[in-house]
Motif scaffolding. Structure first.
Motif, PDB file in Angstrom:
ATOM      1  N   GLY A  16      11.534  45.037 -11.836  1.00  0.00           N
ATOM      2  CA  GLY A  16      10.194  45.620 -11.923  1.00  0.00           C
ATOM      3  C   GLY A  16       9.637  45.607 -13.332  1.00  0.00           C
ATOM      4  O   GLY A  16      10.261  45.087 -14.259  1.00  0.00           O
ATOM      5  N   PRO A  17       8.460  46.192 -13.490  1.00  0.00           N
ATOM      6  CA  PRO A  17       7.849  46.294 -14.818  1.00  0.00           C
ATOM      7  C   PRO A  17       8.354  47.562 -15.494  1.00  0.00           C
ATOM      8  O   PRO A  17       9.165  48.299 -14.923  1.00  0.00           O
ATOM      9  N   THR A  18       7.933  47.813 -16.708  1.00  0.00           N
ATOM     10  CA  THR A  18       8.055  49.166 -17.249  1.00  0.00           C
ATOM     11  C   THR A  18       6.640  49.677 -17.512  1.00  0.00           C
ATOM     12  O   THR A  18       5.695  48.886 -17.636  1.00  0.00           O
ATOM     13  N   SER A  32       4.578  42.536 -12.901  1.00  0.00           N
ATOM     14  CA  SER A  32       5.817  42.365 -12.149  1.00  0.00           C
ATOM     15  C   SER A  32       5.820  43.254 -10.912  1.00  0.00           C
ATOM     16  O   SER A  32       5.500  44.441 -10.979  1.00  0.00           O
ATOM     17  N   SER A  33       6.212  42.679  -9.776  1.00  0.00           N
ATOM     18  CA  SER A  33       6.263  43.448  -8.515  1.00  0.00           C
ATOM     19  C   SER A  33       7.649  44.020  -8.255  1.00  0.00           C
ATOM     20  O   SER A  33       7.808  44.907  -7.412  1.00  0.00           O
ATOM     21  N   GLY A  34       8.669  43.478  -8.911  1.00  0.00           N
ATOM     22  CA  GLY A  34      10.045  43.886  -8.643  1.00  0.00           C
ATOM     23  C   GLY A  34      10.690  43.147  -7.483  1.00  0.00           C
ATOM     24  O   GLY A  34      11.878  43.349  -7.199  1.00  0.00           O
ATOM     25  N   VAL A 176       3.531  33.125  -9.254  1.00  0.00           N
ATOM     26  CA  VAL A 176       4.875  33.636  -8.972  1.00  0.00           C
ATOM     27  C   VAL A 176       4.945  35.148  -9.114  1.00  0.00           C
ATOM     28  O   VAL A 176       5.510  35.850  -8.291  1.00  0.00           O
ATOM     29  N   MET A 177       4.331  35.670 -10.179  1.00  0.00           N
ATOM     30  CA  MET A 177       4.435  37.116 -10.420  1.00  0.00           C
ATOM     31  C   MET A 177       3.717  37.872  -9.313  1.00  0.00           C
ATOM     32  O   MET A 177       2.508  37.755  -9.155  1.00  0.00           O
TER      33      MET A 177
END
Ligand code: C5P
Length: 218
Positions: A16-18, A32-34, A176-177
């Protein structure tokens, strides 16, 4: 049931993201989706591993048999990753924010002042590079690299710079993201193995099979 080559192995994954706070109500994030990291956690559990998934803020269900620890910021992610050691394998899939706000006020920044506030940034810790130098470095340490050009070349440079064993490089010049598919190149010190564009769970399964081959019998 059946094929459990990672039985008895601890696999540590970030995904995932932060979110990096600016003030109590605002934050810096990324797209980012994780999904790729969660798919890898699921595949690792299916191959019999004990899985710890340190997840940034995402809207995804926890895969069966996976221990999930939710975090927001890069610094929280690093702390939970270190707490989860030792691990046989670590796969750092998270899109960790490179920078965070240098000073985070306790109160919301108000708009009524005349000046537009400046955002001062400072560097976040690099979790992957920290693990590479850690006293309890996992035996197999894997990073991800999102690149838009010269994908394999940049991955090889990143392998050396970060001190990890493999880099899984993906071309994010498309969608992709957050998307369902991924095409990756698994770059090790010796070889490059390219996997065809496929759903993220298929990519995850192939990657985990390769990891099981590398550490499963040891
Ligand atoms: O340097 P770059 O962000 O491209 O490296 C990506 C790889 O490093 C990913 O595996 C990511 O999870 C990891 N990373 C990290 N901590 C950071 C930045 C990146 O673990 N602060």
């Amino acid at each position: 049931p059946g094929h459990r080559p990672l039985f008895g192995k601890h696999v540590l994954i970030t995904a995932g993201p932060t979110h990096e706070p600016i003030d109590p109500v605002r934050y810096i994030a990324n797209r980012s989706s994780g999904r790729q990291g969660f798919a890898i956690a699921k595949a690792a559990a299916e191959l019999g591993a004990e899985v710890t998934l340190v997840a940034g803020p995402v809207h995804l269900a926890t895969p069966a048999g996976v221990v999930r620890i939710d975090v927001e910021s890069a610094r929280e992610m690093l702390a939970e990753v270190e707490k989860a050691l030792p691990a046989d394998v670590a796969i750092m899939v998270a899109a960790v924010a490179d920078w965070r706000a240098a000073d985070v006020p306790e109160q919301k920044i108000k708009k009524d002042g005349a000046a537009i506030p400046a955002l001062n940034l400072t560097e976040n810790p690099d979790i992957l590079a920290t693990l590479a130098k850690h006293a309890q470095r996992p035996r197999l340490l894997i990073g991800f690299a999102a690149e838009t050009e010269k994908v394999v070349e940049h991955a090889q440079a990143k392998l050396a710079k970060k001190g990890c064993d493999w880099i899984v490089a993906n071309d994010v010049s498309g969608d992709v993201m957050g998307g369902a598919n991924n095409a990756v190149h698994i770059v090790t010190k010796q070889v490059v193995e390219s996997l065809a564009d496929a759903p993220k769970d298929v990519v995850a399964r192939k990657l985990m099979e390769k990891i099981a081959d590398a550490v499963g019998q040891g």
